[in-house]
Design an enzyme around this catalytic site. Structure first.
Site, PDB file in Angstrom:
ATOM      1  N   HIS A 164     -31.464  26.672 -45.482  1.00 12.34           N
ATOM      2  CA  HIS A 164     -31.082  27.046 -46.618  1.00 12.34           C
ATOM      3  C   HIS A 164     -30.987  28.598 -47.340  1.00 12.34           C
ATOM      4  O   HIS A 164     -31.981  29.288 -46.684  1.00 12.34           O
ATOM      5  CB  HIS A 164     -31.398  26.249 -47.946  1.00 12.34           C
ATOM      6  N   CYS A 251     -37.177  23.352 -53.847  1.00  4.12           N
ATOM      7  CA  CYS A 251     -36.407  22.111 -53.590  1.00  4.12           C
ATOM      8  C   CYS A 251     -36.930  20.962 -54.400  1.00  4.12           C
ATOM      9  O   CYS A 251     -36.167  19.994 -54.637  1.00  4.12           O
ATOM     10  CB  CYS A 251     -36.610  21.704 -51.985  1.00  4.12           C
TER      11      CYS A 251
HETATM   12  N1  GLY Z   1     -35.689  17.616 -45.391  1.00  2.98           N
HETATM   13  C1  GLY Z   1     -34.686  18.310 -46.433  1.00  2.98           C
HETATM   14  C2  GLY Z   1     -33.330  18.218 -45.818  1.00  2.98           C
HETATM   15  O1  GLY Z   1     -33.367  18.571 -44.534  1.00  2.98           O
HETATM   16  O2  GLY Z   1     -32.581  18.487 -46.553  1.00  2.98           O
END
Ligand code: GLY
Length: 256
Positions: A164, A251
């Protein structure tokens, strides 16, 4: 300033969470819960009221609530995650978001658009959006159109290596970003004061700014020192069990 945060307790199924680092082993749920307690305590120490949601065993990655929505000062944008095992998570988050946002200020990313909140970095009223394996061009188009409707702006950042956008770059206010890897020389961030993160501490380029304090993951002394030297108060939280399933500090919460 942020006044609220939403988190979801990790579930036992977290051992089945998506990972690009199987060599790190499976998360230890008891330790993950203890680290989550510490994370909630850190959020509270930064002055936000924390809404704590129950674990959701149907979704191994459901503690990574940041991917389910982007909560701005003016609207909430419910995402459409790309990963099949995560597609249902935004719907589970919606009741909590409805406690804070009126229906007319809740918007949705719709298929074929995909977008995950980890790809969205807020810098004031401008949002950088990573075009990644999880967030596609149509998702970004919809997202920017929603931002524009509410008087905000966005721009795409194509990614080459990280999961991300915020895996590799974090805005920590005061015109300052932490940057690692592919973002170090990215001209999009050239106007910011940049704290460059070395490859061996790249995980710590995902830090969280809340109300003047930066939460830094445990075990990255150079990043911690650089953030302190830049003038921030810091809180260190261990996220070793979340790292095993590609999760970072940001996150684990929605902050708004
Ligand atoms: N384990 C977090 C994701 O891959 O979105």
């Amino acid at each position: 300033m942020f006044t609220n945060a939403i988190v979801r307790r990790p579930c036992r199924a977290i051992v089945h969470g998506i990972t690009s680092s199987p060599e790190l082993g499976k998360p230890d749920i008891e330790l993950a819960l203890k680290q989550h307690d510490d994370y909630i305590a850190a959020l509270k120490q930064c002055g936000v009221k924390v809404t704590v949601l129950e674990p959701d065993e149907a979704y191994p990655d459901s503690c990574f609530v940041e991917d389910t929505a982007v909560l701005t000062r003016k609207c909430a944008i419910i995402t459409n995650p790309c990963a099949d095992s995560r597609k249902g998570e935004p719907l589970e988050m919606l009741p909590a978001i409805r406690r804070f946002y009126e229906e007319e200020t809740i918007e949705y990313i719709k298929a074929p658009g995909t977008l995950e909140g980890g790809d969205v970095m807020m810098a004031g009223d401008h949002f950088y959006i990573g075009q990644s394996n999880r967030t596609n061009a149509e998702g970004i188009r919809q997202f920017i159109s929603i931002l524009n409707k509410f008087g905000m702006t966005g721009s795409a950042v194509p990614l080459s290596t990280v999961l991300h956008l915020k895996t590799g770059v974090s805005y920590i206010e005061n015109n300052t970003v932490l940057v690692s890897g592919e973002f170090i020389d990215d001209t999009r961030f050239a106007s910011f004061k940049r704290i460059t993160v070395a490859p061996d501490e790249a995980y710590a380029s995902n830090c969280v700014w809340i109300n003047g304090t930066v939460i830094v993951p445990a075990g990255y002394p150079n990043v911690l020192n650089a953030v302190k030297t830049t003038g921030y108060k810091t809180i260190v939280v261990d996220t070793s069990e979340y790292r095993k399933v590609d999760g970072g500090l940001s996150c684990l919460s929605l902050r708004f």
